[in-house]
Design a protein around this motif. Structure first.
Motif: not given
Length: 420
Positions: A87-88, A258, A262, A265, A267, A269, A271, A362, A372, A416
């Motif tokens: 997805r990322w 991340t 999570k 709920g 998200r 993004p 990595y 990101s 958020t 996100g």
């Protein structure tokens, strides 16, 4: 207002500093025994507006595919990581259009220039010693085509405040005599006079000490287990030493932001992309570079930091693994040795520090800064390869927002579940 800052890297400590300056009651929670012992420890050391272009750029997805399985690839995607990041990866590819790339680069540049000014103001106020140097940065190119392409990007960003000078080989040698041995292979370079150097670890630990003097509380060696909520708002954080109550919290945990959010709920993004550096004593290498040299064709940077030299390079997508891979380190050293033939005589691997850290990347290549969906919960993460460069400006802007003030700059668009 009681605010927890989760994470004591450069971004977290800068956020705590500015929040305290706004008059808030601030507590920092960090799993390490001191500040800046993870991603902020061994980065390249350059604070540079010259490196604001995101990795999500035209042609990059195909390059990553071409580099699959090649240990000497500039950006190596491990096969085992693919199922966890699809997805990322799609979001990353969507940001690789020329239009998105140009927009994201401009956003990073605005934040980088603001952050550099903020860093300079903090340094002047606190007198933190962090091996600061203001000699600029040299990028070198071995073909006219590569140099022309890089200058085209600079021209586009110059309209938004980037300062640069295109230099021929003679001018490059005048600015950096250490390029003498490789000069026959060069087509020229780009010199960025405004870029600076500094030890991110020393600065962050120094700023943490200044924060403590102002009354910021620190909980080191404290694991953050989960964020406690009631309804749609945060009420505290559960840690390895117990519950810590709070009205608000800023998550500045780089790549670890991340997984923490999570379960709520939310998200984010980001990595992790493993970077690598080799730090060694300058010793008697009298002809070592006086400024950072970034080699476009060999994809490394050699940076003088105080009495040390640091080679940085490599990008490896391999999850949350922070173990330095020796084949990758050897490839970076070989590239640096090609450009600086004297380097192997001064680099003793027995005493050098080979380090790896996780760049929180990101899909857009811009940081994620803002609120958020939970009241009182904020994020300041995802700075990628620009964490040291963007830390002070990011912390300052978010502290303004939390305090009900309009930031002095326009922050990058939200990604996100975060709204700027």
């Amino acid at each position: 207002m009681t605010i927890l800052v989760l994470g004591a890297g450069a971004v977290g400590i800068a956020t705590a500093w500015y929040l305290k300056k706004h008059g808030h009651d601030v507590t920092v929670i960090e799993r390490q025994p001191e500040a800046a012992l993870e991603t902020s420890w061994g980065n390249g050391g350059v604070i540079h507006a010259s490196e604001v272009e995101p990795w999500s750029q035209p042609g990059m997805p195909m390059k990553i595919v071409k580099w699959l399985g090649k240990e000497n690839a500039p950006l190596l995607l491990r096969y085992g990581s693919i199922p966890h990041m699809w997805r990322w990866g799609l979001d990353f590819a969507r940001n690789c259009t020329p239009e998105r790339f140009a927009f994201n680069a401009r956003a990073n540049l605005e934040l980088a220039l603001y952050s550099l000014r903020s860093l300079q103001e903090i340094a002047a106020e606190t007198q933190i010693a962090y091996d600061r140097a203001t000699n600029g940065v040299m990028k070198i190119y071995r073909s006219k085509e590569a140099l022309d392409g890089a200058e085209r990007s600079c021209v586009a960003l110059a309209r938004h405040g980037l300062l640069y000078e295109r230099v021929d080989v003679a001018r490059a040698l005048d600015l950096e005599p250490a390029l003498k041995d490789t000069s026959p292979t060069l087509a020229g370079g780009l010199f960025f006079k405004r870029d600076e150097v500094g030890d991110c670890n020393k600065f962050t630990q120094g700023l943490a000490a200044q924060c403590a003097k102002l009354g910021v509380r620190f909980h080191y060696s404290t694991e953050i287990q989960r964020i406690e909520t009631a309804g749609d708002k945060i009420t505290g954080v559960i840690t390895s030493v117990g519950r810590i109550a709070a009205d608000q919290a800023v998550v500045a945990l780089a790549s670890y932001t991340t997984p923490l959010l999570k379960p709520l709920g939310i998200r984010i993004p980001i990595y992790p992309v493993k970077g690598l550096s080799i730090t060694f004593a300058r010793g008697n290498w009298g002809s070592a570079p006086r400024m950072p040299v970034i080699d476009d064709s060999r994809l490394f940077g050699l940076v003088p930091i105080g009495d040390r030299m640091r080679i940085s390079g490599s990008a490896e997508i391999t999850g949350f693994d922070t173990q330095p891979a020796m084949p990758r380190a050897e490839a970076v050293i070989a590239n640096a040795s090609y450009t600086f033939p004297e380097l192997p005589r001064h680099l003793d691997l027995a005493t050098a520090r080979i380090w790896a850290g996780l760049r929180p990347v990101s899909p857009a290549g811009t940081p994620i800064i803002g609120a958020t969906s939970l009241k009182g919960l904020w994020v300041n993460a995802g700075h990628g390869h620009l964490g040291w460069t963007l830390a002070c400006g990011s912390g300052r802007a978010l502290a303004d927002i939390i305090s009900g003030k309009r930031p002095e700059i326009t922050l990058p668009p939200p990604q996100g579940a975060v709204a700027a």
